[in-house]
Design a protein around this motif. Structure first.
Motif, PDB file in Angstrom:
ATOM      1  N   ILE A 141       4.995  -5.135  -5.897  1.00  0.00           N
ATOM      2  CA  ILE A 141       5.871  -4.047  -5.423  1.00  0.00           C
ATOM      3  C   ILE A 141       7.044  -3.862  -6.380  1.00  0.00           C
ATOM      4  N   PHE A 142       7.667  -4.988  -6.802  1.00  0.00           N
ATOM      5  CA  PHE A 142       8.816  -4.901  -7.703  1.00  0.00           C
ATOM      6  C   PHE A 142       8.427  -4.293  -9.046  1.00  0.00           C
ATOM      7  N   VAL A 143       7.259  -4.661  -9.548  1.00  0.00           N
ATOM      8  CA  VAL A 143       6.786  -4.083 -10.805  1.00  0.00           C
ATOM      9  C   VAL A 143       6.664  -2.565 -10.658  1.00  0.00           C
ATOM     10  N   SER A 144       6.110  -2.127  -9.528  1.00  0.00           N
ATOM     11  CA  SER A 144       5.960  -0.695  -9.274  1.00  0.00           C
ATOM     12  C   SER A 144       7.319  -0.012  -9.126  1.00  0.00           C
ATOM     13  N   LEU A 145       8.267  -0.695  -8.449  1.00  0.00           N
ATOM     14  CA  LEU A 145       9.601  -0.114  -8.243  1.00  0.00           C
ATOM     15  C   LEU A 145      10.365   0.006  -9.556  1.00  0.00           C
ATOM     16  N   PHE A 146      10.281  -1.002 -10.426  1.00  0.00           N
ATOM     17  CA  PHE A 146      10.978  -0.941 -11.712  1.00  0.00           C
ATOM     18  C   PHE A 146      10.453   0.202 -12.567  1.00  0.00           C
ATOM     19  N   LYS A 147       9.169   0.470 -12.458  1.00  0.00           N
ATOM     20  CA  LYS A 147       8.585   1.575 -13.219  1.00  0.00           C
ATOM     21  C   LYS A 147       9.030   2.926 -12.674  1.00  0.00           C
ATOM     22  N   SER A 148       9.301   2.964 -11.343  1.00  0.00           N
ATOM     23  CA  SER A 148       9.632   4.246 -10.711  1.00  0.00           C
ATOM     24  C   SER A 148      11.090   4.647 -10.902  1.00  0.00           C
ATOM     25  N   GLY A 149      11.980   3.726 -11.259  1.00  0.00           N
ATOM     26  CA  GLY A 149      13.378   4.048 -11.517  1.00  0.00           C
ATOM     27  C   GLY A 149      14.247   4.025 -10.271  1.00  0.00           C
ATOM     28  N   ARG A 150      15.374   4.739 -10.308  1.00  0.00           N
ATOM     29  CA  ARG A 150      16.387   4.671  -9.267  1.00  0.00           C
ATOM     30  C   ARG A 150      15.962   5.285  -7.937  1.00  0.00           C
ATOM     31  N   SER A 151      14.967   6.106  -7.932  1.00  0.00           N
ATOM     32  CA  SER A 151      14.580   6.798  -6.703  1.00  0.00           C
ATOM     33  C   SER A 151      14.087   5.838  -5.627  1.00  0.00           C
ATOM     34  N   SER A 152      13.791   4.595  -6.016  1.00  0.00           N
ATOM     35  CA  SER A 152      13.260   3.631  -5.055  1.00  0.00           C
ATOM     36  C   SER A 152      14.250   2.500  -4.777  1.00  0.00           C
ATOM     37  N   GLN A 153      15.554   2.747  -4.995  1.00  0.00           N
ATOM     38  CA  GLN A 153      16.561   1.715  -4.771  1.00  0.00           C
ATOM     39  C   GLN A 153      16.579   1.244  -3.321  1.00  0.00           C
ATOM     40  N   LYS A 154      16.370   2.170  -2.373  1.00  0.00           N
ATOM     41  CA  LYS A 154      16.372   1.804  -0.949  1.00  0.00           C
ATOM     42  C   LYS A 154      15.218   0.859  -0.629  1.00  0.00           C
TER      43      LYS A 154
ATOM     44  N   TYR B 189       0.824  -1.208   0.000  1.00  0.00           N
ATOM     45  CA  TYR B 189       0.000   0.000   0.000  1.00  0.00           C
ATOM     46  C   TYR B 189       0.864   1.266   0.000  1.00  0.00           C
ATOM     47  N   ALA B 190       1.993   1.233   0.741  1.00  0.00           N
ATOM     48  CA  ALA B 190       2.858   2.413   0.839  1.00  0.00           C
ATOM     49  C   ALA B 190       3.552   2.725  -0.484  1.00  0.00           C
ATOM     50  N   ILE B 191       3.930   1.674  -1.239  1.00  0.00           N
ATOM     51  CA  ILE B 191       4.701   1.876  -2.472  1.00  0.00           C
ATOM     52  C   ILE B 191       3.798   1.960  -3.710  1.00  0.00           C
ATOM     53  N   CYS B 192       2.784   1.096  -3.760  1.00  0.00           N
ATOM     54  CA  CYS B 192       1.950   1.013  -4.965  1.00  0.00           C
ATOM     55  C   CYS B 192       0.761   1.974  -4.951  1.00  0.00           C
ATOM     56  N   THR B 193       0.218   2.241  -3.756  1.00  0.00           N
ATOM     57  CA  THR B 193      -0.925   3.164  -3.662  1.00  0.00           C
ATOM     58  C   THR B 193      -0.680   4.179  -2.539  1.00  0.00           C
ATOM     59  N   PRO B 194       0.371   4.993  -2.653  1.00  0.00           N
ATOM     60  CA  PRO B 194       0.743   5.905  -1.554  1.00  0.00           C
ATOM     61  C   PRO B 194      -0.333   6.930  -1.206  1.00  0.00           C
ATOM     62  N   LEU B 195      -1.126   7.338  -2.205  1.00  0.00           N
ATOM     63  CA  LEU B 195      -2.151   8.344  -1.937  1.00  0.00           C
ATOM     64  C   LEU B 195      -3.309   7.787  -1.108  1.00  0.00           C
ATOM     65  N   HIS B 196      -3.483   6.468  -1.145  1.00  0.00           N
ATOM     66  CA  HIS B 196      -4.578   5.837  -0.407  1.00  0.00           C
ATOM     67  C   HIS B 196      -4.063   5.001   0.768  1.00  0.00           C
ATOM     68  N   TYR B 197      -2.787   5.213   1.137  1.00  0.00           N
ATOM     69  CA  TYR B 197      -2.170   4.399   2.198  1.00  0.00           C
ATOM     70  C   TYR B 197      -2.934   4.503   3.518  1.00  0.00           C
ATOM     71  N   ASN B 198      -3.196   5.715   3.961  1.00  0.00           N
ATOM     72  CA  ASN B 198      -3.881   5.907   5.248  1.00  0.00           C
ATOM     73  C   ASN B 198      -5.273   5.291   5.244  1.00  0.00           C
ATOM     74  N   GLU B 199      -5.915   5.339   4.093  1.00  0.00           N
ATOM     75  CA  GLU B 199      -7.257   4.758   3.984  1.00  0.00           C
ATOM     76  C   GLU B 199      -7.204   3.244   4.110  1.00  0.00           C
ATOM     77  N   HIS B 200      -6.237   2.614   3.415  1.00  0.00           N
ATOM     78  CA  HIS B 200      -6.106   1.154   3.466  1.00  0.00           C
ATOM     79  C   HIS B 200      -5.628   0.660   4.831  1.00  0.00           C
ATOM     80  N   MET B 201      -4.736   1.426   5.466  1.00  0.00           N
ATOM     81  CA  MET B 201      -4.136   0.985   6.721  1.00  0.00           C
ATOM     82  C   MET B 201      -4.889   1.497   7.941  1.00  0.00           C
ATOM     83  N   ARG B 202      -6.027   2.124   7.728  1.00  0.00           N
ATOM     84  CA  ARG B 202      -6.883   2.496   8.851  1.00  0.00           C
ATOM     85  C   ARG B 202      -7.309   1.227   9.577  1.00  0.00           C
TER      86      ARG B 202
END
Length: 325
Positions: A223-236, A126-139
């Motif tokens: 998550i990996f699919v989302s990270l590969f699309k996002s590029g180097r900014s998500s290496q951590k 939820y944090a990586i793939c749907t960050p805008l709805h994270y709080n809603e999902h993790m409520r």
């Protein structure tokens, strides 16, 4: 005594044979297991204290780490002290009820351990793939369905496994060839059929361990699919996910090796089997606080601050003592 009479006697007290070998060798084994136990209890207690005492760490991710630390603490406490006493003083007797309680604690909380890993995977998803709805999902109210259903499943299967073990008659021997009350180590001493116990145990592995691992893998693949699309900014984040997966699969391999060794004929010695079973339970309780806790920047900062504060208090106390002298 006739065979019929022997089969009508069911042992209620058992001996945990533990590791075989000379007494000196067993006492030598006490040292590494004791150090691992102290490390597990200290690290997990510190993680729990740090997270609960700082409101800034009361977000879902940190609370899940706190739950993992509590589960690891219970697992270690449920069997290691008894094993250490066996190694050092040969205190190896345990009642049937005590054995069943230990069995329930070990198997239930190890099942909760994989479920917590599933919750963590969902949190990262939820944090990586749907960050805008994270709080809603993790409520809490929204996430509750991921808590109630798996926990009920774990409780039902483990209660069934322990209940079926309780119903057996143990007339063959009262020596459990293990250092703690593992399910198959106990039921192999029964003189009746064990087919139902074995089937329920296999169903438990499939519906708890395999199901959780499957959902975890699916979550991390997305998550990996989302990270590969996002590029180097998500290496951590990518590095963190890889570490979690490696640790999870190492534990899974050890768990399956321990589980299948009772069901498949093999040449594995009892000492090797006990070592794998023990390390599968104990090592994750030592590594999880580091991998999921200390490696997290915010928790690491609080741990360093707490240790620094404690060292400062000790230095101040020693300097005051020196002045008085």
């Amino acid at each position: 005594m006739s065979e019929y009479a022997a089969r009508n006697i069911s042992h209620t007290d058992f001996i945990l044979s533990g590791f075989s070998g000379p007494k000196e060798w067993k006492q030598l084994l006490f040292i590494p297991f004791f150090l691992l136990f102290v490390m597990s209890v200290t690290a997990n207690s510190m993680i729990i204290f740090i997270i609960l005492s700082h409101r800034a760490l009361h977000s879902p991710m940190y609370l899940l780490i706190c739950v993992m630390a509590f589960v690891d603490l219970v697992i270690a406490i449920s069997f290691v002290p008894n094993m250490l006493l066996n190694l050092l003083f040969n205190w190896n007797h345990i009642s049937l009820m005590g054995c069943l309680v230990q069995m329930f604690c070990i198997h239930f909380f190890t099942s909760v351990q994989t479920t917590v890993l599933l919750w963590m995977a969902l949190d990262r998803f939820y944090a990586i793939c749907t960050p805008l709805h994270y709080n809603e999902h993790m409520r809490f109210s929204a996430f509750l369905k991921f808590v109630i259903i798996p926990m009920l499943r774990n409780a039902v299967f483990i209660s069934a496994i322990v209940g079926l073990a309780r119903s057996l008659s143990y007339c063959q021997s009262n020596e459990i060839k293990h250092c703690f009350c593992e399910h198959m180590a106990l039921v192999t001493l029964a003189c009746g059929p064990m087919y139902v116990n074995s089937v329920v145990g296999l169903c438990g592995v499939f519906f708890i361990l395999a199901a959780d691992v499957l959902f975890i893998v699916v979550s991390y693949v997305r998550i990996f699919v989302s990270l590969f699309k996002s590029g180097r900014s998500s290496q951590k984040a990518f590095s963190t996910c890889i570490t979690h997966i490696i640790v999870m699969f190492v534990g899974l391999i050890m768990a399956l090796t321990s589980f299948l060794s009772y069901r498949i004929k093999n040449d594995m010695s009892s000492n090797s089997h006990m070592a794998i079973s023990t390390m599968y339970l104990l090592v994750p309780t030592c590594l999880n606080p580091i991998i999921y806790g200390i490696r997290t920047k915010e928790i690491r900062q609080q741990v360093i601050k707490a240790i620094g504060s404690k060292c400062g208090q000790i230095n101040k106390a020693s300097s005051d003592t020196s002045r008085k002298k």
